[in-house]
Design a protein around this motif. Structure first.
Motif, mmCIF file in Angstrom:
data_model
loop_
_atom_site.group_PDB
_atom_site.id
_atom_site.type_symbol
_atom_site.label_atom_id
_atom_site.label_comp_id
_atom_site.label_asym_id
_atom_site.label_seq_id
_atom_site.Cartn_x
_atom_site.Cartn_y
_atom_site.Cartn_z
ATOM 1 N N LYS A 143 -8.034 -11.982 -34.111
ATOM 2 C CA LYS A 143 -6.858 -11.277 -33.576
ATOM 3 C C LYS A 143 -6.932 -11.035 -32.071
ATOM 4 C CE LYS A 143 -5.975 -9.117 -38.001
ATOM 5 N NZ LYS A 143 -5.826 -7.897 -38.768
ATOM 6 N N THR A 144 -8.083 -11.263 -31.482
ATOM 7 C CA THR A 144 -8.222 -11.030 -30.040
ATOM 8 C C THR A 144 -7.652 -12.211 -29.259
ATOM 9 O OG1 THR A 144 -10.411 -12.028 -29.931
ATOM 10 C CG2 THR A 144 -10.310 -9.652 -30.342
ATOM 11 N N GLU A 145 -7.155 -11.904 -28.064
ATOM 12 C CA GLU A 145 -6.682 -12.951 -27.162
ATOM 13 C C GLU A 145 -7.858 -13.567 -26.415
ATOM 14 O OE1 GLU A 145 -4.038 -10.348 -25.112
ATOM 15 O OE2 GLU A 145 -2.951 -10.017 -26.989
ATOM 16 N N SER A 146 -8.861 -12.752 -26.113
ATOM 17 C CA SER A 146 -10.083 -13.237 -25.477
ATOM 18 C C SER A 146 -11.176 -12.184 -25.662
ATOM 19 C CB SER A 146 -9.872 -13.515 -23.985
ATOM 20 O OG SER A 146 -9.622 -12.309 -23.289
ATOM 21 N N ILE A 147 -12.405 -12.661 -25.552
ATOM 22 C CA ILE A 147 -13.564 -11.771 -25.615
ATOM 23 C C ILE A 147 -14.549 -12.216 -24.538
ATOM 24 C CG2 ILE A 147 -15.539 -10.976 -26.978
ATOM 25 C CD1 ILE A 147 -13.891 -11.289 -29.475
ATOM 26 N N GLU A 148 -15.032 -11.246 -23.756
ATOM 27 C CA GLU A 148 -16.058 -11.499 -22.750
ATOM 28 C C GLU A 148 -17.286 -10.656 -23.095
ATOM 29 O OE1 GLU A 148 -14.712 -11.388 -18.488
ATOM 30 O OE2 GLU A 148 -12.972 -10.468 -19.481
ATOM 31 N N PHE A 149 -18.447 -11.231 -22.876
ATOM 32 C CA PHE A 149 -19.697 -10.508 -23.085
ATOM 33 C C PHE A 149 -20.251 -10.132 -21.714
ATOM 34 C CE2 PHE A 149 -18.899 -13.034 -26.787
ATOM 35 C CZ PHE A 149 -19.207 -12.178 -27.829
ATOM 36 N N LEU A 150 -20.186 -8.859 -21.395
ATOM 37 C CA LEU A 150 -20.622 -8.350 -20.094
ATOM 38 C C LEU A 150 -21.978 -7.682 -20.266
ATOM 39 C CD1 LEU A 150 -17.166 -6.799 -19.118
ATOM 40 C CD2 LEU A 150 -18.021 -9.101 -18.602
ATOM 41 N N PHE A 151 -22.962 -8.484 -20.621
ATOM 42 C CA PHE A 151 -24.280 -7.952 -20.905
ATOM 43 C C PHE A 151 -25.118 -7.923 -19.628
ATOM 44 C CE2 PHE A 151 -23.840 -9.515 -25.523
ATOM 45 C CZ PHE A 151 -23.137 -8.377 -25.849
ATOM 46 N N GLU A 152 -25.701 -6.764 -19.379
ATOM 47 C CA GLU A 152 -26.505 -6.552 -18.188
ATOM 48 C C GLU A 152 -27.933 -7.077 -18.367
ATOM 49 O OE1 GLU A 152 -26.147 -2.345 -17.942
ATOM 50 O OE2 GLU A 152 -24.014 -2.447 -17.476
ATOM 51 N N ASP A 153 -28.441 -7.015 -19.607
ATOM 52 C CA ASP A 153 -29.828 -7.400 -19.841
ATOM 53 C C ASP A 153 -30.039 -7.657 -21.324
ATOM 54 O OD1 ASP A 153 -32.437 -7.981 -19.166
ATOM 55 O OD2 ASP A 153 -32.831 -6.038 -18.234
ATOM 56 N N SER A 154 -31.190 -8.212 -21.650
ATOM 57 C CA SER A 154 -31.574 -8.361 -23.054
ATOM 58 C C SER A 154 -33.080 -8.177 -23.162
ATOM 59 C CB SER A 154 -31.158 -9.721 -23.605
ATOM 60 O OG SER A 154 -31.879 -10.772 -22.993
ATOM 61 N N PHE A 155 -33.502 -7.737 -24.351
ATOM 62 C CA PHE A 155 -34.903 -7.439 -24.604
ATOM 63 C C PHE A 155 -35.285 -8.083 -25.926
ATOM 64 C CE2 PHE A 155 -32.880 -4.180 -22.146
ATOM 65 C CZ PHE A 155 -33.734 -4.015 -21.071
ATOM 66 N N ALA A 156 -36.172 -9.069 -25.879
ATOM 67 C CA ALA A 156 -36.579 -9.802 -27.076
ATOM 68 C C ALA A 156 -37.964 -9.342 -27.529
ATOM 69 C CB ALA A 156 -36.590 -11.299 -26.797
ATOM 70 N N CYS A 157 -38.074 -9.013 -28.808
ATOM 71 C CA CYS A 157 -39.333 -8.581 -29.403
ATOM 72 C C CYS A 157 -39.388 -9.111 -30.825
ATOM 73 C CB CYS A 157 -39.430 -7.062 -29.448
ATOM 74 S SG CYS A 157 -39.280 -6.254 -27.862
ATOM 75 N N GLY A 158 -40.520 -9.653 -31.222
ATOM 76 C CA GLY A 158 -40.646 -10.158 -32.586
ATOM 77 C C GLY A 158 -39.566 -11.181 -32.878
ATOM 78 N N SER A 159 -38.810 -10.951 -33.943
ATOM 79 C CA SER A 159 -37.739 -11.880 -34.329
ATOM 80 C C SER A 159 -36.360 -11.346 -33.939
ATOM 81 C CB SER A 159 -37.795 -12.122 -35.839
ATOM 82 O OG SER A 159 -37.614 -10.891 -36.530
ATOM 83 N N GLU A 160 -36.318 -10.414 -32.981
ATOM 84 C CA GLU A 160 -35.054 -9.779 -32.622
ATOM 85 C C GLU A 160 -34.838 -9.744 -31.117
ATOM 86 O OE1 GLU A 160 -33.891 -6.307 -34.988
ATOM 87 O OE2 GLU A 160 -35.906 -6.385 -35.864
ATOM 88 N N VAL A 161 -33.574 -9.546 -30.766
ATOM 89 C CA VAL A 161 -33.207 -9.325 -29.377
ATOM 90 C C VAL A 161 -32.127 -8.252 -29.338
ATOM 91 C CG1 VAL A 161 -31.408 -11.116 -29.292
ATOM 92 C CG2 VAL A 161 -32.577 -10.448 -27.185
#
Length: 137
Positions: free
Chosen positions: A68-86
């Motif tokens: 239903k969205t017209e657009s989606i942007e991901f405005l992610f500042e950072d990410s942290f990966a540990c084990g099998s997750e982020v």
């Protein structure tokens, strides 16, 4: 952000599929028993707060929340990966119904040994996001 970590790579692939509005590619990223909790807990997308588990339920979530969205942007500042997750931090900006809405939060992806997403969990507050609603042309 570098995609060297399997969970980060899966998260970035998920975001790319959403931006491209490619439902089939997005659903294919999930393990057979994968779950989407977006947002975590009860919401208009998930009144019981149990999440959307399995390909059929994940595809139905797409139809309810993403299609239903017209657009989606991901405005992610950072990410942290540990084990099998982020965990990605920042905001998801959606355009829907002539409005822009920013959902700030923490967005996590967990993968299995093959890199398939077993859990996508989004920690954001619906009321807080709705307060950002701004009309757009």
């Amino acid at each position: 952000m570098s995609a060297e970590h399997p969970a980060r790579a899966a998260g970035l692939a998920s975001q790319a599929a959403v931006r491209a509005k490619d439902k089939a590619a997005w659903v294919a990223l999930f393990a057979a028993d994968g779950i989407v909790e977006d947002p975590v807990g009860p919401s208009g997308f998930d009144p019981e707060g149990k999440g959307h588990r399995g390909a059929e339920a994940i595809a139905a979530f797409w139809d309810l929340a993403i299609a239903k969205t017209e657009s989606i942007e991901f405005l992610f500042e950072d990410s942290f990966a540990c084990g099998s997750e982020v965990a990605f931090t920042g905001a998801i900006r959606s355009r829907i119904g002539g409005h822009r809405i920013d959902a700030e939060g923490v967005f996590t992806y967990k993968v299995d040994g093959t890199g398939k997403i077993t859990a996508l969990r989004a920690f954001w507050e619906v009321d807080r996001a709705m307060r950002t609603a701004t009309p757009v042309d």
